[in-house]
Design a protein around this motif. Structure first.
Motif, short mmCIF file in Angstrom:
data_model
loop_
_atom_site.label_atom_id
_atom_site.label_comp_id
_atom_site.label_asym_id
_atom_site.label_seq_id
_atom_site.Cartn_x
_atom_site.Cartn_y
_atom_site.Cartn_z
N LEU A 41 0.82 -1.21 0.00
CA LEU A 41 0.00 0.00 0.00
C LEU A 41 0.85 1.26 0.00
N PHE A 42 2.00 1.21 0.67
CA PHE A 42 2.89 2.37 0.67
C PHE A 42 3.37 2.68 -0.74
N SER A 92 2.54 6.12 -5.72
CA SER A 92 2.76 5.92 -7.15
C SER A 92 2.05 6.95 -8.01
N GLY A 93 1.20 7.79 -7.39
CA GLY A 93 0.46 8.80 -8.14
C GLY A 93 -0.83 8.29 -8.75
N LYS A 94 -1.11 6.99 -8.58
CA LYS A 94 -2.33 6.44 -9.14
C LYS A 94 -3.52 6.82 -8.28
N VAL A 95 -4.60 7.15 -8.91
CA VAL A 95 -5.82 7.53 -8.19
C VAL A 95 -6.58 6.27 -7.84
N LEU A 113 0.92 13.40 -6.58
CA LEU A 113 2.28 13.46 -7.10
C LEU A 113 2.92 12.09 -6.98
N ALA A 114 3.45 11.58 -8.07
CA ALA A 114 4.10 10.27 -8.06
C ALA A 114 5.52 10.41 -7.51
N ARG A 115 5.79 9.69 -6.43
CA ARG A 115 7.13 9.73 -5.83
C ARG A 115 7.83 8.38 -5.88
#
Length: 309
Positions: free
Chosen positions: A252-253, A258-261, A274-276
């Motif tokens: 889940l982290f 990942s920026g996915k909604v 924001l995808a990190r």
């Protein structure tokens, strides 16, 4: 003794976990769960003279092994601490190119009866990974109320007889403190019987108490946050989990960063985050060969992620 334990300990998914780090000769890496050094040795063998390897473990015996073997290597720094505090270590302030975490209890900890992690031998009911601080499992079940004990057994062990076991613990401790692994294992077996072939009835309860005593899931969540902050762009996170509770936190982290909604068709639309992080491949599992050589690897799951710009 330390050398003998290191030889007995077989690092799980060694090649896959280290490959996941994509080690660069001059990079900076952190092994947050040194254990007996199997993964650390593999990373160090890939570093050049300008590379850097930081070693952490909360277990004093693991740190003693690290000091004995690596203290003289100028590329290595060692710290006795929980990996959840990695961001508090000045050595990590300049950023890391990779972080490896091998979660859960190590083989040496299980095999040393005096540590109290296993019900296979009678020993003091301790279960602390860091024996220099905190309450032991015996302390916890001596002081917690029946409801709290039941909640721990259910939440961290998914033990469906958690209430019956908790009630029996409270009744027995009123007559005599439960201080040894053999006493607790025998009590649990009396309460629930041998219901799962090939699995000791105390397995789930011992796992639950160990996770509670060591604050393992809380440490993991804090450590993941710290890792994300300390990783350089392009840095890799390589994590081996050993039960579904750990793996779910890691999964889940990575997903949440990942920026996915993660929206619902029935709910209001959500703004993209924001995808990190980006997952590197899918979850990996031990090979058939590894399972035959090291049966303790059977529940291992490896997940790798890369930090994005």
């Amino acid at each position: 003794m330390a050398e003998q334990q290191a030889l007995r300990h077989i690092p799980v998914m060694l090649g896959e976990a280290v490959e996941g780090l994509a080690v660069q000769a001059g990079g900076r890496y952190l092994d947050g769960t040194f254990g007996r050094g199997g993964h650390a040795r593999a990373v160090l063998s890939r570093l050049g003279p300008d590379g850097r390897l930081l070693l952490m473990d909360r277990d004093p015996q693991a740190i003693a092994t690290a000091q004995a073997e690596f203290a003289s290597d100028a590329r290595v720094s060692i710290r006795h601490a929980n990996f959840s505090s990695m961001a508090e270590w000045d050595e990590t302030a300049t950023g890391l190119d990779g972080i490896l975490l091998d979660l859960g209890v190590s083989s040496p900890q299980l095999d040393e009866a005096a540590r109290g992690f296993s019900f296979m031998a009678d020993a003091p009911l301790d279960m602390r990974m860091d024996t220099t601080q905190g309450e032991s499992a015996a302390d916890f079940i001596a002081q917690a109320d029946e409801r709290e004990i039941a909640d721990v057994l259910w939440t961290y062990g998914e033990e469906r007889f958690s209430r019956k076991i908790a009630r029996a613990i409270v009744e027995q401790r009123a007559e005599k403190p439960i201080l040894r692994t053999g006493e607790l294992a025998a009590l649990i077996e009396r309460v629930v019987g041998r219901r799962e072939p090939g699995k000791h009835p105390a397995t789930r309860s011992f796992q639950a108490l160990r996770i509670r005593v060591n604050g393992e899931l809380e440490s993991l969540k804090q450590g993941l946050d710290a890792a994300l902050e300390r990783l350089n762009v392009g840095g890799r996170l390589s994590i081996i989990s050993f039960h579904s509770l750990e793996d779910r936190v890691v999964k889940l982290f990575i997903r949440d960063h990942s920026g996915k909604v993660q929206g619902s068709r029935r709910g209001p639309p959500q703004a993209a985050k924001l995808a990190r992080l980006a997952a590197v491949g899918k979850a990996q599992f031990p090979s058939d060969h590894e399972l035959s050589v090291n049966p303790r690897s059977r529940s291992a799951v490896l997940r790798v992620a890369e930090k994005l710009a």
